[in-house]
Enzyme design. Sequence first.
Site, PDB file in Angstrom:
ATOM      1  N   SER A   1      -0.200   0.396  -3.465  1.00  0.00           N
ATOM      2  CA  SER A   1      -1.160   1.509  -3.271  1.00  0.00           C
ATOM      3  C   SER A   1      -1.138   2.392  -4.682  1.00  0.00           C
ATOM      4  O   SER A   1      -2.139   3.008  -5.151  1.00  0.00           O
ATOM      5  CB  SER A   1      -0.588   2.685  -2.285  1.00  0.00           C
ATOM      6  OG  SER A   1      -0.825   1.960  -1.003  1.00  0.00           O
TER       7      SER A   1
ATOM      8  N   HIS B   1      -1.291  -3.803   3.890  1.00  0.00           N
ATOM      9  CA  HIS B   1      -1.345  -3.298   5.094  1.00  0.00           C
ATOM     10  C   HIS B   1      -2.163  -3.775   6.091  1.00  0.00           C
ATOM     11  O   HIS B   1      -1.552  -3.772   7.321  1.00  0.00           O
ATOM     12  CB  HIS B   1      -1.819  -1.555   4.799  1.00  0.00           C
ATOM     13  CG  HIS B   1      -1.012  -0.789   3.952  1.00  0.00           C
ATOM     14  ND1 HIS B   1      -1.387  -0.560   2.577  1.00  0.00           N
ATOM     15  CD2 HIS B   1       0.193  -0.172   3.986  1.00  0.00           C
ATOM     16  CE1 HIS B   1      -0.701  -0.003   2.196  1.00  0.00           C
ATOM     17  NE2 HIS B   1       0.317   0.396   2.671  1.00  0.00           N
TER      18      HIS B   1
ATOM     19  N   MET C   1       2.185   4.841   4.462  1.00  0.00           N
ATOM     20  CA  MET C   1       1.873   6.267   3.591  1.00  0.00           C
ATOM     21  C   MET C   1       0.450   6.521   3.831  1.00  0.00           C
ATOM     22  O   MET C   1      -0.190   7.088   2.784  1.00  0.00           O
ATOM     23  CB  MET C   1       2.975   6.576   2.660  1.00  0.00           C
ATOM     24  CG  MET C   1       4.414   6.575   2.780  1.00  0.00           C
ATOM     25  SD  MET C   1       5.222   7.492   1.567  1.00  0.00           S
ATOM     26  CE  MET C   1       4.635   6.365   0.199  1.00  0.00           C
TER      27      MET C   1
ATOM     28  N   GLN D   1       7.314  -7.757   2.593  1.00  0.00           N
ATOM     29  CA  GLN D   1       8.575  -8.148   1.655  1.00  0.00           C
ATOM     30  C   GLN D   1       8.356  -7.633   0.404  1.00  0.00           C
ATOM     31  O   GLN D   1       9.558  -7.477  -0.364  1.00  0.00           O
ATOM     32  CB  GLN D   1       8.396  -9.729   1.652  1.00  0.00           C
ATOM     33  CG  GLN D   1       9.321 -10.378   0.805  1.00  0.00           C
ATOM     34  CD  GLN D   1       9.527 -11.748   0.366  1.00  0.00           C
ATOM     35  OE1 GLN D   1       8.729 -12.449   1.037  1.00  0.00           O
ATOM     36  NE2 GLN D   1       9.956 -12.157  -0.882  1.00  0.00           N
TER      37      GLN D   1
ATOM     38  N   HIS E   1      -4.341  -1.172   1.571  1.00  0.00           N
ATOM     39  CA  HIS E   1      -4.889  -2.321   0.790  1.00  0.00           C
ATOM     40  C   HIS E   1      -4.739  -3.514   1.824  1.00  0.00           C
ATOM     41  O   HIS E   1      -4.391  -3.207   2.771  1.00  0.00           O
ATOM     42  CB  HIS E   1      -4.255  -2.325  -0.522  1.00  0.00           C
ATOM     43  CG  HIS E   1      -2.678  -2.363  -0.430  1.00  0.00           C
ATOM     44  ND1 HIS E   1      -1.930  -3.487   0.027  1.00  0.00           N
ATOM     45  CD2 HIS E   1      -1.887  -1.429  -0.972  1.00  0.00           C
ATOM     46  CE1 HIS E   1      -0.717  -2.984   0.157  1.00  0.00           C
ATOM     47  NE2 HIS E   1      -0.669  -1.963  -0.567  1.00  0.00           N
TER      48      HIS E   1
END
Length: 283
Positions: free
Chosen positions: A186, A37, A30, A148, A34
């Site tokens: 996020s 990702h 989405m 995870q 950070h």
Amino acid sequence: MKIIRTVRGLRLWRKRHSSERLGLGFVPTMGAFHIGHQSLMQRARRSCETVVVSIFVNPLQFGPTEDLGEYPRPRQTDLALCRKEGVDVVFLPSRKEFYPPDFQSSVTVSRLGQHWEGAHRRTHFQGVTTVVTKLFNLVRPHRVYFGQKDYQQFCIIKQMVRDLHQGVDMVMCPTIRESDGLALSSRNGYLSSLARRTAPVLYHALHLGASSIRDGEKSSASVEALMQSYVQKASKAKIDYLAVCHAETLEPLQRAQGRMVLLGAVRLGKVRLIDNVLVKNQK
Ligand code: PAF
């Protein structure tokens, strides 16, 4: 790096592009990236010929009182990071493009979606499985990468892939944490400075629970009580759940034995934090 904004554009690209040898790796997101990702993109880049990232703030997975409107959307920074990580294609559809006005289908994973996050966010997982199915249908990835951190989401999508013969390999990558243990998210940016200081309490409680199991504690009730009292003593966080569960079915366990996951969710002011720790005990 190619940026594709339409369903038609993505279909056309995919038709022309058959990276069969080393495969097509997909990271659905989405946005508001950070390091977590970034680590998913790097993992995909290392093992796949082609890497596709989607950035779409999926309205179906937000409840009516949740933060859909405020969810961060730093598109230029996100795209710059994708470029840096060598992503081949970014799929960046608008809401109207992805959910036209007559959209009316959904995908539900019944049992796994009822507990824990599912009990607190009633329509959340249906929104996730619906958007992920649409993305899988378009991208047709060989491998897909998730963190995870959203363990229940991972289990639900894995079940969906199996049930619906979606033919995608699921790769779970480790949770990336701040140096004090807080899992990157996020939404961490919503924490006040006081809440940010106490936020690692969730991970520390789960860690304490896991250590007690490794030291021989067999009663899940005792492990849960230990985690709860830790959170209550160390913070003003409101506990939604702290539970010892079977690592695959996510059913609560009475006896702390086998492959387990300790799942937790707490609220600090308006911010809800989730986290988990895997633990194994065969004794
Ligand atoms: O984990 C997320 O970021 C989202 O739930 C996902 C899988 C991209 C679906 O919108």
